[in-house]
Design a protein around this motif. Sequence first.
Motif, PDB file in Angstrom:
ATOM      1  N   GLY A  94       0.814  -1.218   0.000  1.00 58.20           N
ATOM      2  CA  GLY A  94       0.000   0.000   0.000  1.00 58.20           C
ATOM      3  C   GLY A  94       0.842   1.261   0.000  1.00 58.20           C
ATOM      4  O   GLY A  94       0.568   2.199  -0.756  1.00 58.20           O
ATOM      5  N   CYS A  95       1.869   1.304   0.832  1.00 59.81           N
ATOM      6  CA  CYS A  95       2.748   2.481   0.877  1.00 59.81           C
ATOM      7  C   CYS A  95       3.521   2.649  -0.424  1.00 59.81           C
ATOM      8  O   CYS A  95       3.725   3.767  -0.890  1.00 59.81           O
ATOM      9  CB  CYS A  95       3.720   2.402   2.045  1.00 59.81           C
ATOM     10  SG  CYS A  95       2.977   2.750   3.626  1.00 59.81           S
ATOM     11  N   TYR A  96       3.939   1.541  -1.009  1.00 56.57           N
ATOM     12  CA  TYR A  96       4.638   1.631  -2.295  1.00 56.57           C
ATOM     13  C   TYR A  96       3.750   2.311  -3.336  1.00 56.57           C
ATOM     14  O   TYR A  96       4.167   3.248  -4.007  1.00 56.57           O
ATOM     15  CB  TYR A  96       5.071   0.252  -2.790  1.00 56.57           C
ATOM     16  CG  TYR A  96       5.548   0.290  -4.219  1.00 56.57           C
ATOM     17  CD1 TYR A  96       6.798   0.809  -4.521  1.00 56.57           C
ATOM     18  CD2 TYR A  96       4.738  -0.145  -5.264  1.00 56.57           C
ATOM     19  CE1 TYR A  96       7.241   0.886  -5.827  1.00 56.57           C
ATOM     20  CE2 TYR A  96       5.167  -0.081  -6.566  1.00 56.57           C
ATOM     21  CZ  TYR A  96       6.420   0.441  -6.850  1.00 56.57           C
ATOM     22  OH  TYR A  96       6.840   0.522  -8.155  1.00 56.57           O
ATOM     23  N   GLU A  97       2.530   1.838  -3.445  1.00 57.16           N
ATOM     24  CA  GLU A  97       1.627   2.405  -4.454  1.00 57.16           C
ATOM     25  C   GLU A  97       1.285   3.857  -4.129  1.00 57.16           C
ATOM     26  O   GLU A  97       1.210   4.693  -5.026  1.00 57.16           O
ATOM     27  CB  GLU A  97       0.367   1.556  -4.569  1.00 57.16           C
ATOM     28  CG  GLU A  97      -0.490   1.894  -5.766  1.00 57.16           C
ATOM     29  CD  GLU A  97       0.174   1.635  -7.107  1.00 57.16           C
ATOM     30  OE1 GLU A  97      -0.153   2.358  -8.071  1.00 57.16           O
ATOM     31  OE2 GLU A  97       1.009   0.716  -7.227  1.00 57.16           O
ATOM     32  N   THR A  98       1.093   4.166  -2.856  1.00 56.89           N
ATOM     33  CA  THR A  98       0.781   5.540  -2.453  1.00 56.89           C
ATOM     34  C   THR A  98       1.941   6.472  -2.791  1.00 56.89           C
ATOM     35  O   THR A  98       1.737   7.538  -3.390  1.00 56.89           O
ATOM     36  CB  THR A  98       0.482   5.598  -0.931  1.00 56.89           C
ATOM     37  OG1 THR A  98      -0.616   4.738  -0.648  1.00 56.89           O
ATOM     38  CG2 THR A  98       0.152   7.009  -0.491  1.00 56.89           C
ATOM     39  N   THR A 122      11.915   3.717  -7.583  1.00 55.87           N
ATOM     40  CA  THR A 122      12.944   3.255  -6.650  1.00 55.87           C
ATOM     41  C   THR A 122      12.787   3.921  -5.290  1.00 55.87           C
ATOM     42  O   THR A 122      12.851   3.263  -4.250  1.00 55.87           O
ATOM     43  CB  THR A 122      14.349   3.534  -7.222  1.00 55.87           C
ATOM     44  OG1 THR A 122      14.465   2.879  -8.485  1.00 55.87           O
ATOM     45  CG2 THR A 122      15.438   3.058  -6.288  1.00 55.87           C
ATOM     46  N   PHE A 123      12.574   5.231  -5.293  1.00 53.76           N
ATOM     47  CA  PHE A 123      12.397   5.966  -4.042  1.00 53.76           C
ATOM     48  C   PHE A 123      11.139   5.485  -3.313  1.00 53.76           C
ATOM     49  O   PHE A 123      11.153   5.295  -2.092  1.00 53.76           O
ATOM     50  CB  PHE A 123      12.321   7.472  -4.315  1.00 53.76           C
ATOM     51  CG  PHE A 123      12.314   8.303  -3.074  1.00 53.76           C
ATOM     52  CD1 PHE A 123      13.465   8.436  -2.309  1.00 53.76           C
ATOM     53  CD2 PHE A 123      11.167   8.948  -2.669  1.00 53.76           C
ATOM     54  CE1 PHE A 123      13.463   9.202  -1.157  1.00 53.76           C
ATOM     55  CE2 PHE A 123      11.151   9.717  -1.517  1.00 53.76           C
ATOM     56  CZ  PHE A 123      12.311   9.848  -0.757  1.00 53.76           C
ATOM     57  N   ALA A 124      10.059   5.264  -4.051  1.00 53.40           N
ATOM     58  CA  ALA A 124       8.812   4.763  -3.446  1.00 53.40           C
ATOM     59  C   ALA A 124       9.045   3.395  -2.809  1.00 53.40           C
ATOM     60  O   ALA A 124       8.558   3.117  -1.709  1.00 53.40           O
ATOM     61  CB  ALA A 124       7.702   4.680  -4.493  1.00 53.40           C
ATOM     62  N   GLY A 125       9.805   2.545  -3.471  1.00 58.50           N
ATOM     63  CA  GLY A 125      10.121   1.232  -2.908  1.00 58.50           C
ATOM     64  C   GLY A 125      10.952   1.329  -1.642  1.00 58.50           C
ATOM     65  O   GLY A 125      10.732   0.588  -0.680  1.00 58.50           O
ATOM     66  N   GLY A 126      11.889   2.257  -1.620  1.00 55.76           N
ATOM     67  CA  GLY A 126      12.707   2.449  -0.426  1.00 55.76           C
ATOM     68  C   GLY A 126      11.895   2.955   0.755  1.00 55.76           C
ATOM     69  O   GLY A 126      12.048   2.472   1.888  1.00 55.76           O
ATOM     70  N   ILE A 127      11.018   3.910   0.506  1.00 54.46           N
ATOM     71  CA  ILE A 127      10.152   4.439   1.568  1.00 54.46           C
ATOM     72  C   ILE A 127       9.222   3.335   2.077  1.00 54.46           C
ATOM     73  O   ILE A 127       9.081   3.134   3.285  1.00 54.46           O
ATOM     74  CB  ILE A 127       9.325   5.636   1.059  1.00 54.46           C
ATOM     75  CG1 ILE A 127      10.240   6.810   0.711  1.00 54.46           C
ATOM     76  CG2 ILE A 127       8.263   6.049   2.064  1.00 54.46           C
ATOM     77  CD1 ILE A 127      10.953   7.413   1.884  1.00 54.46           C
ATOM     78  N   ALA A 128       8.599   2.615   1.163  1.00 49.88           N
ATOM     79  CA  ALA A 128       7.664   1.551   1.550  1.00 49.88           C
ATOM     80  C   ALA A 128       8.380   0.460   2.340  1.00 49.88           C
ATOM     81  O   ALA A 128       7.859  -0.031   3.344  1.00 49.88           O
ATOM     82  CB  ALA A 128       6.995   0.955   0.314  1.00 49.88           C
ATOM     83  N   GLN A 132       7.570  -0.539   6.168  1.00 54.59           N
ATOM     84  CA  GLN A 132       7.216  -1.932   6.429  1.00 54.59           C
ATOM     85  C   GLN A 132       8.118  -2.524   7.498  1.00 54.59           C
ATOM     86  O   GLN A 132       7.662  -3.268   8.356  1.00 54.59           O
ATOM     87  CB  GLN A 132       7.316  -2.752   5.138  1.00 54.59           C
ATOM     88  CG  GLN A 132       6.892  -4.188   5.274  1.00 54.59           C
ATOM     89  CD  GLN A 132       8.033  -5.143   5.586  1.00 54.59           C
ATOM     90  OE1 GLN A 132       9.197  -4.809   5.482  1.00 54.59           O
ATOM     91  NE2 GLN A 132       7.677  -6.356   5.966  1.00 54.59           N
ATOM     92  N   HIS A 133       9.385  -2.184   7.475  1.00 54.83           N
ATOM     93  CA  HIS A 133      10.315  -2.700   8.478  1.00 54.83           C
ATOM     94  C   HIS A 133       9.932  -2.211   9.879  1.00 54.83           C
ATOM     95  O   HIS A 133       9.971  -2.980  10.841  1.00 54.83           O
ATOM     96  CB  HIS A 133      11.745  -2.285   8.140  1.00 54.83           C
ATOM     97  CG  HIS A 133      12.762  -2.829   9.085  1.00 54.83           C
ATOM     98  ND1 HIS A 133      13.132  -4.143   9.100  1.00 54.83           N
ATOM     99  CD2 HIS A 133      13.468  -2.227  10.069  1.00 54.83           C
ATOM    100  CE1 HIS A 133      14.027  -4.339  10.051  1.00 54.83           C
ATOM    101  NE2 HIS A 133      14.246  -3.186  10.654  1.00 54.83           N
TER     102      HIS A 133
END
Length: 172
Positions: A94-98, A122-128, A132-133
């Motif tokens: 969800g965070c990745y897509e947002t 890439t940045f969205a994946g890093g934030i997500a 998540q962690h």
Amino acid sequence: AVFETYEYTVANLAPSPTRHDVVHDNEDESGFKNMEHDVYARASLSTHYFAGACGGSVHAVASTFWESIWKPRLMQTLPAMTIHHAMAHSTLFGCYETCKRALLTNIMSERHDEIPYFASVTFAGGIAGSIQHIISTYTEQWFRIENVQETPKPFTRHMIRIYAVPPTHSIR
């Protein structure tokens, strides 16, 4: 299994493409694939969060069943593990897509430049992944499953009442 469940859920819950989407879902004049009309873009953000939770649940059930072959007591943790993985994967997808939508809306112009697109993804994946962690670590402590391999604890309603808000000294 996680991504397959996620894809299946998004594909079945996203609205069907319109005729306009089908006609314009091809490469534009720059040769860059027009991604605005794919199934992930049509699906709502809540669909992505829900699909992530479904994927996490499948992951928890499959991995707990598999690991319980060697350690049968792990089955006692199945409800806690399911909630833990559902929350973590829901947050991840969800965070990745947002983040991706927010970045692409603000960065991308009418032209589809590849470098800003890939940088945004890439940045969205890093934030997500970072969020998540944090969620994963917090829920491990909340349900006391961080050392589940050594000392599995059964999940009960009593635990929900007691551990609804973990004590602050247990958060690292």
